[in-house]
Design a protein around this motif. Structure first.
Motif, PDB file in Angstrom:
ATOM      1  N   PHE A 253     -10.397  15.306   6.016  1.00  0.00           N
ATOM      2  CA  PHE A 253     -10.014  14.222   5.111  1.00  0.00           C
ATOM      3  C   PHE A 253     -10.456  14.601   3.706  1.00  0.00           C
ATOM      4  N   GLY A 254      -9.591  14.356   2.738  1.00  0.00           N
ATOM      5  CA  GLY A 254      -9.954  14.707   1.367  1.00  0.00           C
ATOM      6  C   GLY A 254      -9.302  13.797   0.344  1.00  0.00           C
ATOM      7  N   MET A 255      -9.895  13.759  -0.831  1.00  0.00           N
ATOM      8  CA  MET A 255      -9.357  12.948  -1.918  1.00  0.00           C
ATOM      9  C   MET A 255      -8.329  13.751  -2.702  1.00  0.00           C
ATOM     10  N   ALA A 256      -7.240  13.057  -3.076  1.00  0.00           N
ATOM     11  CA  ALA A 256      -6.204  13.660  -3.906  1.00  0.00           C
ATOM     12  C   ALA A 256      -5.824  12.665  -4.996  1.00  0.00           C
ATOM     13  N   ALA A 257      -5.205  13.195  -6.056  1.00  0.00           N
ATOM     14  CA  ALA A 257      -4.819  12.364  -7.192  1.00  0.00           C
ATOM     15  C   ALA A 257      -3.422  12.760  -7.646  1.00  0.00           C
ATOM     16  N   PRO A 258      -2.748  11.903  -8.400  1.00  0.00           N
ATOM     17  CA  PRO A 258      -1.428  12.280  -8.922  1.00  0.00           C
ATOM     18  C   PRO A 258      -1.529  13.515  -9.818  1.00  0.00           C
ATOM     19  N   ARG A 259      -0.553  14.405  -9.710  1.00  0.00           N
ATOM     20  CA  ARG A 259      -0.540  15.584 -10.580  1.00  0.00           C
ATOM     21  C   ARG A 259      -0.481  15.131 -12.036  1.00  0.00           C
ATOM     22  N   GLY A 260      -1.259  15.795 -12.865  1.00  0.00           N
ATOM     23  CA  GLY A 260      -1.332  15.433 -14.273  1.00  0.00           C
ATOM     24  C   GLY A 260      -2.590  14.650 -14.611  1.00  0.00           C
ATOM     25  N   THR A 261      -3.356  14.258 -13.600  1.00  0.00           N
ATOM     26  CA  THR A 261      -4.628  13.575 -13.856  1.00  0.00           C
ATOM     27  C   THR A 261      -5.536  14.511 -14.644  1.00  0.00           C
ATOM     28  N   PRO A 262      -6.137  14.051 -15.729  1.00  0.00           N
ATOM     29  CA  PRO A 262      -6.973  14.930 -16.564  1.00  0.00           C
ATOM     30  C   PRO A 262      -8.062  15.635 -15.755  1.00  0.00           C
ATOM     31  N   ALA A 263      -8.257  16.913 -16.049  1.00  0.00           N
ATOM     32  CA  ALA A 263      -9.245  17.722 -15.323  1.00  0.00           C
ATOM     33  C   ALA A 263     -10.643  17.128 -15.432  1.00  0.00           C
ATOM     34  N   GLU A 264     -10.952  16.534 -16.597  1.00  0.00           N
ATOM     35  CA  GLU A 264     -12.281  15.950 -16.798  1.00  0.00           C
ATOM     36  C   GLU A 264     -12.514  14.771 -15.862  1.00  0.00           C
ATOM     37  N   VAL A 265     -11.449  13.999 -15.623  1.00  0.00           N
ATOM     38  CA  VAL A 265     -11.545  12.844 -14.736  1.00  0.00           C
ATOM     39  C   VAL A 265     -11.713  13.309 -13.288  1.00  0.00           C
ATOM     40  N   ILE A 266     -10.912  14.289 -12.888  1.00  0.00           N
ATOM     41  CA  ILE A 266     -11.019  14.836 -11.532  1.00  0.00           C
ATOM     42  C   ILE A 266     -12.412  15.417 -11.309  1.00  0.00           C
ATOM     43  N   ASP A 267     -12.927  16.112 -12.305  1.00  0.00           N
ATOM     44  CA  ASP A 267     -14.253  16.721 -12.189  1.00  0.00           C
ATOM     45  C   ASP A 267     -15.331  15.656 -11.976  1.00  0.00           C
ATOM     46  N   LYS A 268     -15.235  14.559 -12.707  1.00  0.00           N
ATOM     47  CA  LYS A 268     -16.228  13.483 -12.564  1.00  0.00           C
ATOM     48  C   LYS A 268     -16.146  12.842 -11.180  1.00  0.00           C
ATOM     49  N   ILE A 269     -14.931  12.556 -10.730  1.00  0.00           N
ATOM     50  CA  ILE A 269     -14.758  11.948  -9.411  1.00  0.00           C
ATOM     51  C   ILE A 269     -15.313  12.867  -8.330  1.00  0.00           C
ATOM     52  N   GLN A 270     -14.990  14.156  -8.430  1.00  0.00           N
ATOM     53  CA  GLN A 270     -15.454  15.128  -7.435  1.00  0.00           C
ATOM     54  C   GLN A 270     -16.976  15.184  -7.388  1.00  0.00           C
TER      55      GLN A 270
END
Length: 322
Positions: free
Chosen positions: A251-268
């Motif tokens: 199981f893993g988290m995914a986001a819509p393509r185009g989500t800012p890298a900084e936001v993805i990094d924080k969530i991760q």
């Protein structure tokens, strides 16, 4: 001309500053985690657990929303078409990202292109279970019995095209056996029929069957893991039995393509920190769920590797869903 250049430069700098500030403030409103399955399963329980801790950490509501249907494709499509800002996330399974793209003929989106990995949350080892009434005590005996009755024995799954179905087809290809597929709405619905020997075998994750095993409702013959599971030390791996197969469900988290890298990094980073807390890890490891929390790049590698495996299985077994 110079004045115009300065003005444009100032406007660009202002716009960039605004974007950076907006990203730095993430999250500033409710975050939704979409689970593309029904309630009660591990894929639903785990995000509710770490979602509560994210809510405390972030100071904004974190809501888990179930959007089941079409073997997780309804929820996945919803997230894929959501704004790419980090406020709508998907709790995906391995079937969502690594199998579905090759199963469906008429998808209105591409899970591999329209969704991007955030972090692998957990990995669940799979085990091979048979009816207690079946006269076999190990994997070799089971394979021998199935080979002696080609097309007569049957196996259960939690639905056509799901990872449990694909894992069993993979196992059949590896061993040369041929059984009849009997799909159910969910794996637990199959337990009654497996217990009474209406169906003879099922591959499922350990976490969904701890109670069934403790109550001796099912007989475990092998685990599809690198080494024996600590919860089932007397159950050999499939590889030990001569069938080298290592597979599970993640199981893993995914986001819509185009989500800012900084936001993805924080969530991760925030999810990884929570699920790797000793108490959190132990809670789920005791149930057969292993917390991970890796990087988006590491998750992408797993998604791609698994996609190649399940693509071949799907093609070889000629499985397709309209």
């Amino acid at each position: 001309m110079k004045s115009l250049s300065k003005l444009l430069g100032a406007v660009s700098l202002c716009a960039l500053t605004t974007v950076v500030q907006a990203q730095a403030k993430f999250p500033s409103k409710t975050v939704r985690i979409v689970v593309p399955f029904g309630t009660g399963a591990m894929i639903d329980i785990i995000p509710r657990d770490f979602g509560n801790k994210l809510q405390e950490k972030w100071g904004v509501p974190v809501i888990v929303e179930n959007r089941p249907g079409a073997a997780s494709m309804l929820g996945a499509e919803y997230v894929a078409k959501a704004p790419a800002d980090g406020y709508t996330l998907l709790m995906a399974s391995s079937s969502t990202l690594s199998a579905a793209p090759f199963l469906y003929k008429n998808l209105r989106f591409d899970p591999l292109k329209d969704l991007v990995p955030v972090t692998l949350v957990s990995d669940a080892p799979s085990i091979l279970l048979v009816s207690p009434q079946l006269p076999v005590n190990n994997l070799k005996e089971f394979v021998a019995l199935a080979k002696s009755k080609p097309g007569e024995m049957s196996y259960a799954s939690a639905g056509v095209g799901g990872i449990i179905h694909l894992q069993t087809e993979y196992f059949q290809g590896l061993t040369g056996i041929k059984m009849i597929h009997t799909p159910y709405v969910g794996s637990q619905q199959a337990v009654a029929d497996l217990t009474s020997n209406r169906v003879q075998m099922m591959v499922d994750i350990l976490a969904s069957n701890t109670g069934n095993l403790q109550g001796k409702l099912l007989k475990p013959l092998a685990s599809f893991t690198q080494k024996r599971l600590p919860q089932l030390p007397d159950v050999p791996t499939a590889t030990e039995a001569g069938y080298p197969m290592v597979t599970g469900i993640w199981f893993g988290m995914a986001a819509p393509r185009g989500t800012p890298a900084e936001v993805i990094d924080k969530i991760q980073k925030d999810i990884s920190a929570i699920i790797n807390e000793p108490a959190f890890k132990k809670k789920y490891e005791d149930q057969g769920m292993y917390m991970i929390g890796n990087t988006p790049a590491e998750m992408q590698k797993i998604v791609s590797t698994e996609a190649e495996r399940w693509k071949k299985v799907i093609q070889d077994a000629r499985i397709s869903i309209e």
